[in-house]
Design a protein around this motif. Structure first.
Motif, short mmCIF file in Angstrom:
data_model
loop_
_atom_site.label_atom_id
_atom_site.label_comp_id
_atom_site.label_asym_id
_atom_site.label_seq_id
_atom_site.Cartn_x
_atom_site.Cartn_y
_atom_site.Cartn_z
N PRO A 15 -19.76 1.63 -28.57
CA PRO A 15 -19.86 1.91 -30.01
C PRO A 15 -18.74 1.25 -30.81
CG PRO A 15 -20.09 3.92 -28.71
CD PRO A 15 -19.64 2.86 -27.77
N PHE A 16 -19.02 1.00 -32.06
CA PHE A 16 -18.03 0.47 -32.99
C PHE A 16 -17.25 1.65 -33.57
CE2 PHE A 16 -21.35 -2.68 -32.73
CZ PHE A 16 -20.67 -3.89 -32.74
N PRO A 17 -15.92 1.71 -33.35
CA PRO A 17 -15.14 2.84 -33.88
C PRO A 17 -15.22 2.95 -35.40
CG PRO A 17 -13.86 1.60 -32.26
CD PRO A 17 -15.09 0.79 -32.56
N ARG A 18 -15.21 1.79 -36.08
CA ARG A 18 -15.35 1.74 -37.53
C ARG A 18 -16.36 0.65 -37.88
NH1 ARG A 18 -9.67 0.72 -40.17
NH2 ARG A 18 -9.33 -0.59 -38.31
N PRO A 19 -17.00 0.77 -39.04
CA PRO A 19 -17.97 -0.27 -39.43
C PRO A 19 -17.31 -1.64 -39.51
CG PRO A 19 -18.21 1.67 -40.82
CD PRO A 19 -16.96 1.87 -40.02
N VAL A 20 -18.05 -2.66 -39.07
CA VAL A 20 -17.52 -4.02 -38.96
C VAL A 20 -18.42 -5.00 -39.71
CG1 VAL A 20 -17.02 -5.92 -37.37
CG2 VAL A 20 -16.42 -3.58 -36.73
N LEU A 21 -17.79 -5.93 -40.38
CA LEU A 21 -18.46 -7.14 -40.87
C LEU A 21 -17.84 -8.32 -40.14
CD1 LEU A 21 -20.09 -9.03 -42.77
CD2 LEU A 21 -18.19 -8.82 -44.40
N ALA A 56 -24.48 -8.68 -48.98
CA ALA A 56 -24.68 -7.57 -49.92
C ALA A 56 -26.00 -6.85 -49.62
CB ALA A 56 -24.66 -8.09 -51.35
N HIS A 57 -27.05 -7.60 -49.31
CA HIS A 57 -28.36 -7.00 -49.03
C HIS A 57 -28.31 -6.17 -47.75
CE1 HIS A 57 -32.63 -6.47 -49.29
NE2 HIS A 57 -32.89 -7.19 -48.21
N PHE A 58 -27.71 -6.70 -46.70
CA PHE A 58 -27.61 -5.96 -45.44
C PHE A 58 -26.76 -4.70 -45.63
CE2 PHE A 58 -28.99 -8.21 -41.41
CZ PHE A 58 -29.91 -9.03 -42.06
N ARG A 59 -25.68 -4.80 -46.36
CA ARG A 59 -24.85 -3.62 -46.61
C ARG A 59 -25.66 -2.53 -47.28
NH1 ARG A 59 -18.88 -5.01 -48.90
NH2 ARG A 59 -18.95 -2.72 -48.95
N LEU A 91 -29.09 -2.22 -47.33
CA LEU A 91 -30.20 -1.76 -46.49
C LEU A 91 -29.75 -0.80 -45.41
CD1 LEU A 91 -32.54 -4.81 -45.73
CD2 LEU A 91 -32.91 -2.93 -47.33
N PHE A 92 -28.63 -1.12 -44.77
CA PHE A 92 -28.22 -0.36 -43.59
C PHE A 92 -27.05 0.58 -43.86
CE2 PHE A 92 -30.04 -4.43 -41.99
CZ PHE A 92 -31.24 -3.89 -41.56
N GLY A 93 -26.66 0.68 -45.12
CA GLY A 93 -25.62 1.63 -45.48
C GLY A 93 -24.31 1.41 -44.76
N ILE A 94 -23.92 0.15 -44.61
CA ILE A 94 -22.69 -0.17 -43.88
C ILE A 94 -21.63 -0.64 -44.88
CG2 ILE A 94 -21.62 -1.66 -42.14
CD1 ILE A 94 -24.32 -1.76 -40.72
N ASP A 95 -20.54 0.10 -44.94
CA ASP A 95 -19.39 -0.26 -45.77
C ASP A 95 -18.26 -0.64 -44.83
OD1 ASP A 95 -17.74 -0.67 -47.90
OD2 ASP A 95 -17.30 1.45 -48.24
N PRO A 96 -18.07 -1.93 -44.56
CA PRO A 96 -17.15 -2.32 -43.48
C PRO A 96 -15.71 -1.95 -43.76
CG PRO A 96 -17.86 -4.25 -44.73
CD PRO A 96 -18.69 -3.10 -45.21
N ALA A 97 -15.06 -1.45 -42.70
CA ALA A 97 -13.62 -1.19 -42.74
C ALA A 97 -12.85 -2.30 -42.04
CB ALA A 97 -13.32 0.15 -42.08
N VAL A 98 -13.53 -3.01 -41.15
CA VAL A 98 -12.93 -4.10 -40.38
C VAL A 98 -13.75 -5.36 -40.63
CG1 VAL A 98 -12.28 -4.93 -38.09
CG2 VAL A 98 -12.16 -2.47 -38.61
N VAL A 99 -13.08 -6.46 -40.91
CA VAL A 99 -13.77 -7.74 -41.15
C VAL A 99 -13.22 -8.78 -40.19
CG1 VAL A 99 -14.26 -9.56 -42.80
CG2 VAL A 99 -14.22 -7.18 -43.56
N ALA A 100 -14.10 -9.34 -39.38
CA ALA A 100 -13.71 -10.34 -38.38
C ALA A 100 -14.05 -11.73 -38.89
CB ALA A 100 -14.43 -10.08 -37.06
N HIS A 101 -13.22 -12.71 -38.50
CA HIS A 101 -13.42 -14.07 -38.97
C HIS A 101 -12.89 -15.05 -37.94
CE1 HIS A 101 -9.11 -14.55 -39.87
NE2 HIS A 101 -9.15 -13.30 -40.30
#
Length: 753
Positions: free
Chosen positions: A395-401, A442-445, A447-457
């Motif tokens: 599982p993802f501990p926090r929402p991720v983008l 923006a659309h995926f956020r 649709l799926f109610g995901i507000d990312p706390a962690v952003v990977a790049h």
């Protein structure tokens, strides 16, 4: 007399837009269950009342007999107080704020709808927008959840009395099918001329006549416009190439049916299942000798990309033509697929526009797959697959983008155990593609109610995806090395966490030592990695220019092997005027960054053997080199492993073998095969060295070079012969289209640490 009981049920998974509520209604009536069912932002909710035995049978059938498009991930049940209810009904959808419902991908027209559309008479005979709960548009038309008509681009089309009756009839296969429509109330086709003015006649019939006359048409599909031309019309295909500015990259071909596809490509049972399945991707398969397509469709390529009709419009047009036709993304140069304003955007390309008035909310390209050892090997994951979630190993501990790479970009949003990898965005090289990237996130956020706390790049500071990530406020950012992301994607693709020995062969990725990696041997798990070996690095003269001009990489490799005594090869004579300047650049390191790239090694060999000195699309030289391989050649060029326990594969030895055989008059097909075999054997030997040091017996293969089935088969076979367990991709592409998934699971692993 049995006592009545009542339960509350929540069903999670892909259960909206797939006929799940009508299925529950029918099942309840069959089992004599009272209660209700509805949609909300989390999936499907229901309450069911009846005796204990009936309830148990009802719940068991919810998963066992679910609709073909449904994916039931979880059924939660809790007791409720009986209310003495009678009858079972579908209730209005709830708009509770918590969002975890899943959206079905767009699905190919089912056999029942095809029969209706192609029947000589009937209400939907010849109707290009026919669908039911088992097929049709989903992801490309949805604007919000829960999945109801008002949250789709069908909201502007009010149902007629006949469609209302079907929609409300529990015994009808269109019961609560949200895009249901017919000619009386639904979208309509139009055929426009190059100036945007309507053309007379029935649109499909006239469009077919234009194609038969050698014209080029833009056709509005599920996720955007395609450009079409008869596949066996050499002039039309060449004209399409010229107008689209796509000189060499192969075109996809739509065949009228499986029988027609079998005249084009060789299909084994696994490939046939992929071709005819509900996702209907473009399948890359071996081209048959004498296949009835123009040479310009896939010049110099042994494979052909073939697909079958997946909408009623395609079905009608294909049957009218009764022959294969090119169907390629409707765009110009490197822009994303056009999905609105086609007459303006494609006016210089198309002779006409077969269009309609059902809006597309999300532009979505066709998916592309190969088949490797009976399993799908995705090349591009898009229509038909997205937005079905991927299950992460943990599982993802926090929402991720995860923002993905620069080329073949996808992004990934993840929470809980689910990762939503986006449709193919493309190369982030222009404003239009970048806008598609940001709008998609923006659309995926939403649709799926995901507000990312962690952003990977990615680590590359100049990638637009990296800059986007670093510009976000209020989030924790995580930089993920490109090739670690590749190996992590392969691990997660297989439901594993590592550690493994990872072999990441691709074009270019920013390394932790500020050089450009691409031929990497990693010891890795999801959280971290060690660079344990690699291809020997050489200069890349001209930087990005060497990607566009593979002869530069040939000059670099030849200079590394022979110094100033490079043999008198054709490639040297072809570039006599520029050779000294480029070799000086490589020798001094001026504008010549070091790279260990396997992709650039393929480029060099392709140029040396005369396949291609310049490319018009990414990976072209390497792809064409693969096409040349003599399948019966067992010879291999030897390559030294340097540096002991941290093996460095001497790519120069492979180049030396290539040059020796060329000077000896060996056929290019034999040379190409011996190069592939030599690189594969060197990679296997390097992995064996790392096993001796680490004790690891599992290997993960990733990176765009492993789309090369010749190399992939030889590496996998060699590793298996040495007793390794080998992981390859089957859910996300090995190329940069899978990087965002890898970034997401790496960010989550570090978040847990």
């Amino acid at each position: 007399m049995s006592t009545s009981e009542r339960i509350r049920i929540r069903v999670e998974g892909i259960v909206q837009g797939v006929g799940f509520r009508p299925f529950v209604h029918e099942l309840a009536c069959e089992h004599g269950i009272a209660g209700f069912v509805g949609n909300d932002s989390g999936g499907v909710f229901a309450e069911a009342e009846g005796d204990r035995a009936r309830l148990r049978a009802f719940v068991a059938d919810l998963e066992r007999r679910a609709p073909v498009l449904a994916v039931v991930e979880r059924i939660n049940i809790e007791p409720a107080v009986p209310v003495g209810a009678a009858g079972f009904r579908i209730v209005a959808s709830s708009t509770a704020p918590a969002r975890s419902a899943l959206i079905s991908p767009d699905t190919a027209t089912c056999a029942d709808c095809v029969a209706e559309v192609t029947a000589p008479s009937g209400r939907r005979s010849g109707y290009a927008f026919t669908n039911c709960t088992a097929c049709g548009p989903r992801f490309t038309i949805i604007t919000d959840v829960p999945y109801d008509r008002r949250h789709t681009t069908m909201a502007g089309f009010g149902m007629c009395a006949d469609c209302e009756r079907e929609y409300g009839d529990p015994g009808d296969r269109r019961f609560h099918a949200q895009p249901v429509c017919c000619p009386a109330c639904g979208p309509s086709l139009r055929l426009l001329g190059p100036d945007g003015a309507p053309l007379p006649g029935e649109p499909v019939e006239t469009a077919a006549l234009l194609l038969l006359r050698g014209r080029i048409l833009a056709i509005k599909g599920l996720g955007g416009y395609h450009l079409a031309a008869l596949a066996d019309h050499e002039h039309a295909v060449r004209e399409l190439r010229a107008r689209k500015h796509r000189e060499d990259k192969p075109f996809a071909v739509m065949a009228p049916g499986e029988a027609a596809a079998r005249t084009l490509v060789r299909l084994d049972p696994a490939a046939a299942r992929v071709l005819t399945g509900i996702r209907r991707p473009v399948l890359l398969a071996p081209r048959l000798p004498g296949a009835p397509v123009a040479d310009a469709v896939a010049p110099g390529n042994r494979d052909l990309g073939v697909m079958l009709p997946y909408t009623p419009l395609h079905e009608l047009l294909a049957r009218r033509l009764a022959r294969p036709f090119v169907l390629t993304s409707g765009n110009v140069s490197d822009e994303p697929i056009v999905y609105r304003d086609a007459p303006e955007r494609l006016a210089a390309v198309a002779d006409g526009f077969l269009t309609h008035d059902r809006p597309i909310h999300v532009r979505t390209d066709d998916s592309v797959v190969r088949v490797f050892r009976g399993r799908e090997l995705p090349v591009r994951r898009s229509r038909g697959y997205v937005p079905a979630p991927l299950t992460a190993p943990r599982p993802f501990p926090r929402p991720v983008l995860a923002c993905g790479a620069e080329l073949k970009n996808t992004f990934c949003l993840a929470k809980g155990i689910r990762a939503f990898v986006s449709h193919h965005i493309g190369d982030l090289a222009n404003h239009e593609t970048l806008r598609s990237f940001t709008e998609g996130i923006a659309h995926f956020r939403r649709l799926f109610g995901i507000d990312p706390a962690v952003v990977a790049h990615d680590l590359h500071p100049e990638y637009l995806s990296t800059k986007y990530a670093l510009d976000l406020d209020g989030v924790d950012t995580v930089g993920v090395q490109h090739h670690h992301a590749h190996i992590a994607a392969c691990l997660a693709d297989n439901g594993e966490t590592g550690p493994v020995i990872g072999v990441a062969f691709d074009g270019l990725g920013f390394g932790t030592d500020a050089t450009l990696w691409g031929g990497e041997l990693l010891v890795a798990d999801l959280a971290g990695f060690e660079r344990a070996g690699h291809l020997e690095a050489v200069p890349m003269p001209g930087g990005a220019a060497a990607v566009r001009e593979p002869w530069r990489m040939a000059a670099s490799h030849l200079g590394s092997v022979y110094g100033d005594a490079v043999p008198d090869l054709d490639i040297v004579r072809r570039h006599r005027d520029r050779w000294p300047a480029v070799t000086a650049m490589a020798r001094t390191g001026l504008n010549a960054p070091l790279t260990s790239s396997a992709g650039r090694l393929f480029d060099a060999v392709a140029a040396i053997v005369g396949v291609r000195d310049t490319v018009r699309y990414e990976g072209q030289a390497a792809i064409e080199l693969e096409q040349l391989v003599a399948p019966d050649e067992q010879g291999a060029y030897p390559a030294e492993l340097k540096n002991g326990a941290e093996p460095v594969i001497a790519g120069g030895d492979l180049v030396r073998g290539v040059v020796g055989d060329l000077l000896g008059g060996v056929a290019v097909e034999r040379v190409a095969a011996r190069f592939h075999n030599g690189l594969a054997r060197a990679a296997v030997r390097a992995v064996v060295v790392l096993r001796e040091r680490t004790g690891l017996g599992t290997v993960a293969l990733s990176g765009g070079v492993f789309q090369n089935l010749v190399l992939l088969e030889r590496v996998v076979s060699g590793l298996e012969a040495e007793g390794f367990r080998v992981l390859v991709h089957s859910r996300v592409p090995p190329n940069d289209g899978g990087v965002s998934f890898g970034q997401a699971v790496v960010a989550a692993a570090r978040d847990r640490a």
